[in-house]
Scaffold this motif. Structure first.
Motif, PDB file in Angstrom:
ATOM      1  N   ASN A   1      63.518 -12.209  28.298  1.00 39.89           N
ATOM      2  CA  ASN A   1      64.676 -11.491  27.766  1.00 39.89           C
ATOM      3  C   ASN A   1      65.882 -11.530  28.694  1.00 39.89           C
ATOM      4  O   ASN A   1      66.491 -10.498  29.008  1.00 39.89           O
ATOM      5  CB  ASN A   1      64.321 -10.034  27.434  1.00 39.89           C
ATOM      6  N   ILE A   2      66.204 -12.743  29.139  1.00 37.65           N
ATOM      7  CA  ILE A   2      67.353 -12.919  30.017  1.00 37.65           C
ATOM      8  C   ILE A   2      68.291 -14.007  29.453  1.00 37.65           C
ATOM      9  O   ILE A   2      68.949 -14.719  30.211  1.00 37.65           O
ATOM     10  CB  ILE A   2      66.900 -13.252  31.468  1.00 37.65           C
ATOM     11  N   ALA A   3      68.343 -14.078  28.105  1.00 39.56           N
ATOM     12  CA  ALA A   3      69.141 -15.149  27.482  1.00 39.56           C
ATOM     13  C   ALA A   3      70.617 -15.090  27.891  1.00 39.56           C
ATOM     14  O   ALA A   3      71.285 -16.121  27.965  1.00 39.56           O
ATOM     15  CB  ALA A   3      69.012 -15.093  25.961  1.00 39.56           C
ATOM     16  N   GLY A   4      71.100 -13.886  28.182  1.00 35.40           N
ATOM     17  CA  GLY A   4      72.509 -13.747  28.562  1.00 35.40           C
ATOM     18  C   GLY A   4      72.851 -14.383  29.902  1.00 35.40           C
ATOM     19  O   GLY A   4      74.029 -14.579  30.204  1.00 35.40           O
ATOM     20  N   ILE A   5      71.824 -14.705  30.716  1.00 27.69           N
ATOM     21  CA  ILE A   5      72.150 -15.332  32.005  1.00 27.69           C
ATOM     22  C   ILE A   5      72.199 -16.867  31.902  1.00 27.69           C
ATOM     23  O   ILE A   5      72.540 -17.542  32.869  1.00 27.69           O
ATOM     24  CB  ILE A   5      71.209 -14.888  33.157  1.00 27.69           C
ATOM     25  N   GLN A   6      71.836 -17.386  30.753  1.00 24.89           N
ATOM     26  CA  GLN A   6      72.013 -18.806  30.420  1.00 24.89           C
ATOM     27  C   GLN A   6      71.498 -19.787  31.480  1.00 24.89           C
ATOM     28  O   GLN A   6      72.240 -20.213  32.365  1.00 24.89           O
ATOM     29  CB  GLN A   6      73.482 -19.073  30.128  1.00 24.89           C
ATOM     30  N   ALA A   7      70.231 -20.100  31.383  1.00 22.84           N
ATOM     31  CA  ALA A   7      69.617 -21.036  32.328  1.00 22.84           C
ATOM     32  C   ALA A   7      68.502 -21.799  31.625  1.00 22.84           C
ATOM     33  O   ALA A   7      67.685 -21.194  30.935  1.00 22.84           O
ATOM     34  CB  ALA A   7      69.036 -20.267  33.512  1.00 22.84           C
ATOM     35  N   ALA A   8      68.481 -23.116  31.806  1.00 30.43           N
ATOM     36  CA  ALA A   8      67.424 -23.924  31.184  1.00 30.43           C
ATOM     37  C   ALA A   8      66.975 -25.015  32.145  1.00 30.43           C
ATOM     38  O   ALA A   8      67.719 -25.396  33.063  1.00 30.43           O
ATOM     39  CB  ALA A   8      67.936 -24.546  29.888  1.00 30.43           C
ATOM     40  N   ASN A   9      65.768 -25.486  31.937  1.00 27.82           N
ATOM     41  CA  ASN A   9      65.206 -26.565  32.759  1.00 27.82           C
ATOM     42  C   ASN A   9      64.759 -27.685  31.831  1.00 27.82           C
ATOM     43  O   ASN A   9      63.931 -27.479  30.947  1.00 27.82           O
ATOM     44  CB  ASN A   9      64.013 -26.031  33.555  1.00 27.82           C
ATOM     45  N   ILE A  10      65.325 -28.856  32.053  1.00 25.34           N
ATOM     46  CA  ILE A  10      65.046 -29.990  31.172  1.00 25.34           C
ATOM     47  C   ILE A  10      64.196 -30.984  31.977  1.00 25.34           C
ATOM     48  O   ILE A  10      64.654 -31.489  33.012  1.00 25.34           O
ATOM     49  CB  ILE A  10      66.364 -30.669  30.718  1.00 25.34           C
ATOM     50  N   VAL A  11      62.980 -31.217  31.494  1.00 23.10           N
ATOM     51  CA  VAL A  11      62.056 -32.071  32.243  1.00 23.10           C
ATOM     52  C   VAL A  11      62.062 -33.476  31.632  1.00 23.10           C
ATOM     53  O   VAL A  11      61.783 -33.645  30.438  1.00 23.10           O
ATOM     54  CB  VAL A  11      60.614 -31.491  32.194  1.00 23.10           C
ATOM     55  N   ILE A  12      62.403 -34.467  32.460  1.00 27.71           N
ATOM     56  CA  ILE A  12      62.445 -35.862  31.970  1.00 27.71           C
ATOM     57  C   ILE A  12      61.792 -36.742  33.037  1.00 27.71           C
ATOM     58  O   ILE A  12      62.405 -37.046  34.069  1.00 27.71           O
ATOM     59  CB  ILE A  12      63.895 -36.349  31.715  1.00 27.71           C
ATOM     60  N   ALA A  13      60.565 -37.151  32.786  1.00 29.02           N
ATOM     61  CA  ALA A  13      59.833 -37.923  33.800  1.00 29.02           C
ATOM     62  C   ALA A  13      60.390 -39.340  33.958  1.00 29.02           C
ATOM     63  O   ALA A  13      60.370 -39.899  35.053  1.00 29.02           O
ATOM     64  CB  ALA A  13      58.355 -37.980  33.432  1.00 29.02           C
ATOM     65  N   ASN A  14      60.886 -39.894  32.857  1.00 21.93           N
ATOM     66  CA  ASN A  14      61.398 -41.268  32.875  1.00 21.93           C
ATOM     67  C   ASN A  14      62.756 -41.299  33.593  1.00 21.93           C
ATOM     68  O   ASN A  14      63.736 -40.701  33.135  1.00 21.93           O
ATOM     69  CB  ASN A  14      61.536 -41.722  31.408  1.00 21.93           C
ATOM     70  N   LYS A  15      62.804 -42.016  34.715  1.00 22.78           N
ATOM     71  CA  LYS A  15      63.997 -41.951  35.577  1.00 22.78           C
ATOM     72  C   LYS A  15      65.258 -42.473  34.878  1.00 22.78           C
ATOM     73  O   LYS A  15      66.322 -41.861  34.978  1.00 22.78           O
ATOM     74  CB  LYS A  15      63.754 -42.714  36.884  1.00 22.78           C
ATOM     75  N   ALA A  16      65.091 -43.572  34.145  1.00 20.57           N
ATOM     76  CA  ALA A  16      66.279 -44.139  33.480  1.00 20.57           C
ATOM     77  C   ALA A  16      66.826 -43.134  32.458  1.00 20.57           C
ATOM     78  O   ALA A  16      68.043 -42.917  32.360  1.00 20.57           O
ATOM     79  CB  ALA A  16      65.903 -45.453  32.807  1.00 20.57           C
TER      80      ALA A  16
END
Ligand SMILES: Cc1ncc(COP(=O)(O)O)c(C=O)c1O
Length: 383
Positions: A235-250
């Motif tokens: 319940n901290i949507a107002g602080i706006q933070a996300a983590n995008i995981v992409i293993a493929n380097k390109a």
């Protein structure tokens, strides 16, 4: 008494969910996807400590941040993630949008399953891509993927990317290993990229398990962009933070470049400290929350049983998708707003075809859910 029974005063001018509606002074807001619960004490403490320092300069995620993040993935979903495969951004939809722009070309086709959280399809269209929709099929209150339709649409439109939502908002599904493998096979066979929005990953109920699609095989890891965040869970949507995981380097470099080209980089300091504290200390709080929400879901299901409101099975998320078509209303959400002073999300936010659906956010104290049900059950139109 559970800690989640506490009524928190959200009556501030900045509060979106609880914003006043003229002429209604007893509004029950059960729409936008945030919760009426206080986040864990450790998160509040981390934010207060940062605030009391009185300095809010630029920030950078360090090893302690990634350790908290990858530890959570490993404990909660048995998913091994390397720190250097994570891009931090101010939001999941932003991550999806950058992935679309970086990994497909203008006019390329991108497939989604509807009904679906509206901003995803919008991100596809506004990026100048061709939005292809495969409708989920509702059978006995349970949504399923129409795999034949998916394969046909991929072939007919030369689809380059599939965006899935797991757990799925608003259909309530937690995709099974078999379904994910089938989705994965289709994407591998057709040289497609998968974007998996897993923002609701921590809301999974008894008998179901969240499986990140990227964790299923090395091949799937290479073609997947997984969008995660602690914001829904804590319940901290107002602080706006996300983590995008992409293993493929390109692929990761391409998304990174697209983000950078817009000036987006990293997390704000409050997002960073809140996410780190949540993932380090939030396990017990999260487990208790899921149990509490399960109680709310049971209450809604049992009290609406036998009425004209048909509740879709819910395996994950705290968003209940309800078919109101038996009521025969032009606009069911408007009806409940005007007659019960409850604000639900309109079905059409998720699919043009869902005008007879409402989405009910049950992440609030049980007394509020109960009050909403009392108001609904008083209406002869639902009998
Ligand atoms: C499936 C899904 N994805 C993304 C979001 C929004 O995420 P963000 O605020 O990080 O863009 C929501 C919010 O309700 C959601 O339900």
């Amino acid at each position: 008494m559970s800690r989640f029974d506490e009524i928190i005063d959200r009556n501030t001018p900045e509060d979106l969910k609880h914003a006043k509606i003229e002429g209604i002074d007893d509004l029950l807001p059960m729409w936008v996807a945030d919760m009426d619960f206080k986040c864990p004490d450790e998160v509040i403490k981390a934010l207060v400590e940062q605030a009391e320092r009185g300095v809010f300069g630029y920030s950078e995620a360090d090893e302690s941040y990634y350790k908290a993040l990858t530890g959570w993935y490993k404990r909660r979903y048995r998913w091994e993630v390397e720190s250097d495969t994570v891009i931090t951004l101010p939001g999941v939809v932003l991550g999806i949008s950058y992935a679309i722009r970086a990994l497909t070309k203008e006019n390329d086709s991108v497939l989604i399953f509807e009904p679906l959280y509206g901003p995803i399809g919008r991100a596809v269209k506004c990026s100048g891509r061709n939005l292809v929709i495969s409708d989920l099929v509702l059978k006995d209150r349970h949504y399923e993927i129409d795999f034949d339709d998916v394969e046909n649409k991929i072939r007919e439109n030369d689809v380059k990317m599939l965006i899935i939502c797991n757990p799925h908002n608003p259909a309530g599904r937690v995709w099974t290993r078999e379904e994910l493998l089938k989705i994965g096979d289709i994407c591998l066979k057709n040289n497609m990229v998968i974007v998996s929005d897993e923002i609701h990953a921590d809301f999974v109920y008894s008998g179901h398990k969240h499986i990140p699609i990227a964790s299923l095989s090395e091949d799937l890891k290479k073609i997947t962009v997984t969008c995660t965040s602690a914001t829904k869970s804590f319940n901290i949507a107002g602080i706006q933070a996300a983590n995008i995981v992409i293993a493929n380097k390109a692929m990761r470099d391409a998304v990174d470049r697209t983000a950078f080209s817009t000036g987006a980089f990293g997390l704000n300091i409050m997002g960073l400290v809140a996410t780190r504290a949540a993932y380090n200390y939030g396990d017990k709080w999260m487990d208790e929350l899921v149990t509490y929400l399960e109680g709310n879901i049971e209450l809604v299901k049992s009290r609406l049983e036998g009425t004209k409101l048909k509740v879709t099975d819910i395996e994950g998320t705290y968003l209940m998708w309800i078919d109101a078509s038996e009521m025969g209303m032009d606009d069911p959400s408007k009806f409940f707003l005007e007659n019960a002073h409850i604000k639900f999300s309109e079905g059409t936010f998720f699919s043009k075809k869902a005008d007879q659906f409402i989405r009910m956010n049950i992440a609030c104290p049980r007394s509020v859910v109960s009050e909403a049900l009392d108001r609904m059950l008083k209406l002869p139109e639902i009998r």
